[in-house]
Design a protein around this motif. Structure first.
Motif, short mmCIF file in Angstrom:
data_model
loop_
_atom_site.label_atom_id
_atom_site.label_comp_id
_atom_site.label_asym_id
_atom_site.label_seq_id
_atom_site.Cartn_x
_atom_site.Cartn_y
_atom_site.Cartn_z
N ALA A 27 3.93 -5.74 18.98
CA ALA A 27 5.21 -5.65 18.14
C ALA A 27 5.47 -3.79 18.17
CB ALA A 27 5.13 -6.11 16.87
N GLY A 28 4.55 -3.19 18.63
CA GLY A 28 4.80 -1.77 18.66
C GLY A 28 4.08 -1.00 17.48
N PHE A 29 3.28 -1.57 16.72
CA PHE A 29 2.37 -1.02 15.85
C PHE A 29 1.26 -0.24 16.61
CE2 PHE A 29 4.45 -4.19 13.32
CZ PHE A 29 4.70 -3.38 12.10
N SER A 30 0.90 1.16 16.15
CA SER A 30 -0.02 1.88 16.64
C SER A 30 -1.38 1.85 15.90
CB SER A 30 0.16 3.35 16.77
OG SER A 30 0.66 3.78 15.60
N SER A 31 -1.12 1.30 14.82
CA SER A 31 -2.23 1.01 13.76
C SER A 31 -2.35 0.26 12.57
CB SER A 31 -3.02 2.40 13.22
OG SER A 31 -2.01 3.06 12.56
N LEU A 32 -3.34 -0.34 12.25
CA LEU A 32 -3.10 -1.36 10.77
C LEU A 32 -3.98 -0.75 9.88
CD1 LEU A 32 -3.66 -4.68 12.82
CD2 LEU A 32 -1.26 -3.78 11.73
N LEU B 42 0.70 -1.28 -0.15
CA LEU B 42 0.10 0.07 0.05
C LEU B 42 0.94 1.34 -0.15
CD1 LEU B 42 -2.60 -0.98 2.51
CD2 LEU B 42 -3.00 -0.97 0.20
N PRO B 43 0.34 2.46 -0.39
CA PRO B 43 1.36 3.59 -0.28
C PRO B 43 1.35 3.83 0.97
CG PRO B 43 -1.16 3.84 -1.29
CD PRO B 43 -1.06 2.35 -0.74
N PRO B 44 2.62 4.55 1.24
CA PRO B 44 3.46 4.90 2.61
C PRO B 44 2.08 5.72 3.39
CG PRO B 44 4.88 5.68 0.78
CD PRO B 44 3.38 5.21 -0.15
N ASP B 45 2.29 5.24 4.79
CA ASP B 45 1.31 6.01 5.80
C ASP B 45 2.29 6.44 6.84
OD1 ASP B 45 -1.27 6.91 6.70
OD2 ASP B 45 -2.06 4.75 6.37
N GLU B 46 1.52 6.88 7.90
CA GLU B 46 2.28 7.42 9.11
C GLU B 46 3.13 6.13 9.77
OE1 GLU B 46 -1.66 6.18 11.01
OE2 GLU B 46 -1.39 7.37 9.13
N GLY C 65 4.62 3.64 12.12
CA GLY C 65 4.07 2.91 13.14
C GLY C 65 2.72 2.18 12.79
N THR C 66 2.48 2.25 11.50
CA THR C 66 1.27 1.61 10.80
C THR C 66 1.66 0.44 10.04
OG1 THR C 66 -0.01 3.71 10.63
CG2 THR C 66 -0.79 1.88 9.18
N GLY C 67 1.01 -0.96 10.31
CA GLY C 67 1.43 -2.01 9.77
C GLY C 67 0.37 -2.39 8.74
N SER C 68 0.35 -3.35 7.96
CA SER C 68 -0.35 -3.69 6.90
C SER C 68 -0.96 -5.10 7.04
CB SER C 68 0.18 -3.42 5.54
OG SER C 68 0.38 -2.04 5.24
N LEU C 69 -2.12 -5.28 6.84
CA LEU C 69 -2.65 -6.77 6.73
C LEU C 69 -3.00 -6.88 5.23
CD1 LEU C 69 -3.96 -9.23 7.96
CD2 LEU C 69 -6.14 -8.03 8.17
N LEU C 70 -2.53 -7.82 4.94
CA LEU C 70 -2.31 -8.21 3.40
C LEU C 70 -3.49 -9.04 2.95
CD1 LEU C 70 1.35 -8.50 2.55
CD2 LEU C 70 -0.17 -6.59 2.06
N SER C 71 -3.78 -10.10 3.79
CA SER C 71 -4.98 -11.27 3.57
C SER C 71 -5.31 -12.02 4.74
CB SER C 71 -4.62 -12.05 2.44
OG SER C 71 -3.70 -12.68 2.46
N ILE C 72 -6.70 -12.48 4.96
CA ILE C 72 -7.13 -13.51 5.89
C ILE C 72 -7.81 -14.55 4.77
CG2 ILE C 72 -8.70 -14.13 7.56
CD1 ILE C 72 -8.14 -11.33 8.93
#
Length: 109
Positions: free
Chosen positions: A64-69, A25-29, A31-38
């Motif tokens: 793991a220290g992420f503040s958002s997904l 995904l495009p860069p974000d703030e 501390g934000t992680g990405s969920l690719l699939s479930i």
């Protein structure tokens, strides 16, 4: 996650791939992680497995220290969209895209 099969799948998915900078995904703030699939096999649908996977992913991400997904879903995928909305994810439309983005703020324990 009680099932050893599900637990191994979650850990296998995270091991070596669960990095703060890894994203399609495009860069974000920061501390934000990405969920690719479930993914849940069709013969196991309706048993709450996807919800448990999502909860486990959110917990591991917070630890793991992420503040958002964030995640991206095709706009026409109403089943997935309802799932994430039911779990408190907030819709963030992507201008000029067939996909929509969802964001989830994490609480650290």
């Amino acid at each position: 996650v009680r099932s050893s099969v599900v637990r191994r799948s979650v850990l296998a998915s995270m091991t070596g791939r669960f990095r703060k900078q890894a994203s399609v995904l495009p860069p974000d703030e920061p501390g934000t992680g990405s969920l690719l699939s479930i993914c849940v096999r069709s013969d196991f649908e309706g048993q709450g497995i996807a919800s448990r996977l999502l909860d486990a992913f959110q917990t591991a991400s917070a630890e793991a220290g992420f503040s958002s997904l964030r995640l991206s879903v095709l706009g026409e995928n109403t089943r997935a969209r309802r799932f994430y909305e039911r779990h408190g994810w907030e819709l963030r439309p992507i201008n000029g895209s067939l996909s929509v983005r969802y964001v989830c703020k994490l609480e650290r324990s």
